[in-house]
Design a protein around this motif. Structure first.
Motif, PDB file in Angstrom:
ATOM      1  N   GLU A 197      -2.216   5.784   1.512  1.00 54.28           N
ATOM      2  CA  GLU A 197      -3.245   4.899   1.833  1.00 54.28           C
ATOM      3  C   GLU A 197      -3.266   4.355   3.141  1.00 54.28           C
ATOM      4  N   ARG A 231      -9.487   4.843  11.193  1.00 59.60           N
ATOM      5  CA  ARG A 231      -9.523   3.954  12.364  1.00 59.60           C
ATOM      6  C   ARG A 231      -9.469   4.328  13.780  1.00 59.60           C
ATOM      7  N   SER A 262      -5.951   4.883   6.126  1.00 56.11           N
ATOM      8  CA  SER A 262      -6.657   3.995   6.812  1.00 56.11           C
ATOM      9  C   SER A 262      -6.597   4.134   8.383  1.00 56.11           C
ATOM     10  N   TYR A 263      -5.359   4.617   8.740  1.00 56.09           N
ATOM     11  CA  TYR A 263      -5.099   4.904  10.244  1.00 56.09           C
ATOM     12  C   TYR A 263      -6.030   6.159  10.685  1.00 56.09           C
ATOM     13  N   GLU A 266       1.087  -1.166   0.102  1.00 58.89           N
ATOM     14  CA  GLU A 266       0.137  -0.111  -0.131  1.00 58.89           C
ATOM     15  C   GLU A 266       0.857   1.189  -0.099  1.00 58.89           C
TER      16      GLU A 266
END
Length: 223
Positions: free
Chosen positions: A71, A79, A75-76, A67
């Protein structure tokens, strides 16, 4: 001195380290990175001091991930808000502050999507008068202007004083003092902020800071 209390977010109002440890364990487990990966991630993070682009570049290289850095970072950010928690005592204390006539704001450095989502998901958004996140307003602590904006969003003028409470000696303590605010350092009674910066008070956590504000008359020394 007016009843204005500005709080840092990460490791002040919320336990960012606990949330990050949960993220690291989850990230390592999902990708089967090995038993030592979560520890490596936590060490490389340096309690949030490593810039996120540098951190995720190092993560990508360390574990040979496909990735892109952008990206992984996105994503971190998506989340982390689901993993943060705010102590109910802190939430209740903030409500008590406002009921007692205090204006309460959050001043945080970081990406707007991540930080604002943390504030809402943790229940903090409903318990403060205003938020200033650097990625949203285009200025970062210790810039005095972000404190001025936070005070204005609370309906007050920074020139009339108040308190800044946080865990970062440069951003929260030095920045708050430069802005003309009294300061509380969240770091434990047996420690003091480094760098030659001195806070007016040292407390173990945000709940203790709120307790001092509730007990002390604005403008007078706090017990």
């Amino acid at each position: 001195m007016q009843r204005l209390a500005l709080f840092d977010l990460d490791n002040t109002l919320i336990d960012r380290q606990l949330a990050f440890s949960a993220w690291a364990a989850e990230f390592a487990g999902e990708r089967r990175l090995g038993g030592e990966a979560a520890h490596w991630l936590t060490t490389a993070d340096r309690q949030g001091a490593t810039p996120r682009d540098q951190f995720f570049l190092a993560v990508r290289e360390r574990f040979a991930l496909a990735e892109p850095v952008e990206e992984l970072w996105a994503s971190y950010r998506a989340r982390m808000p689901a993993l943060v928690r705010c102590d109910p005592k802190v939430l209740d204390g903030l409500s008590q502050l406002r009921a007692s006539g205090w204006r309460v704001g959050i001043v945080s450095n970081g990406m707007a999507d991540n930080q604002l989502a943390k504030i809402e998901r943790s229940g903090l958004g409903a318990r403060v008068d205003a938020c200033c996140v650097s990625g949203d307003v285009g200025m970062r602590k210790p810039d005095v202007r972000i404190f001025e904006l936070a005070a204005a969003r609370c309906g007050l003028a920074l020139a009339d004083g108040g308190w800044m409470i946080g865990d970062n000696p440069e951003h929260d303590i030095a920045g708050g003092r430069a802005a003309g605010l009294r300061t509380m350092w969240v770091g434990g009674q047996d420690r003091r902020p480094g760098g030659g910066w001195r806070a007016d008070r040292t407390v173990v956590d945000a709940a203790a800071a709120i307790g001092l504000l509730l007990d002390g008359a604005p403008g007078a020394p706090l017990r």
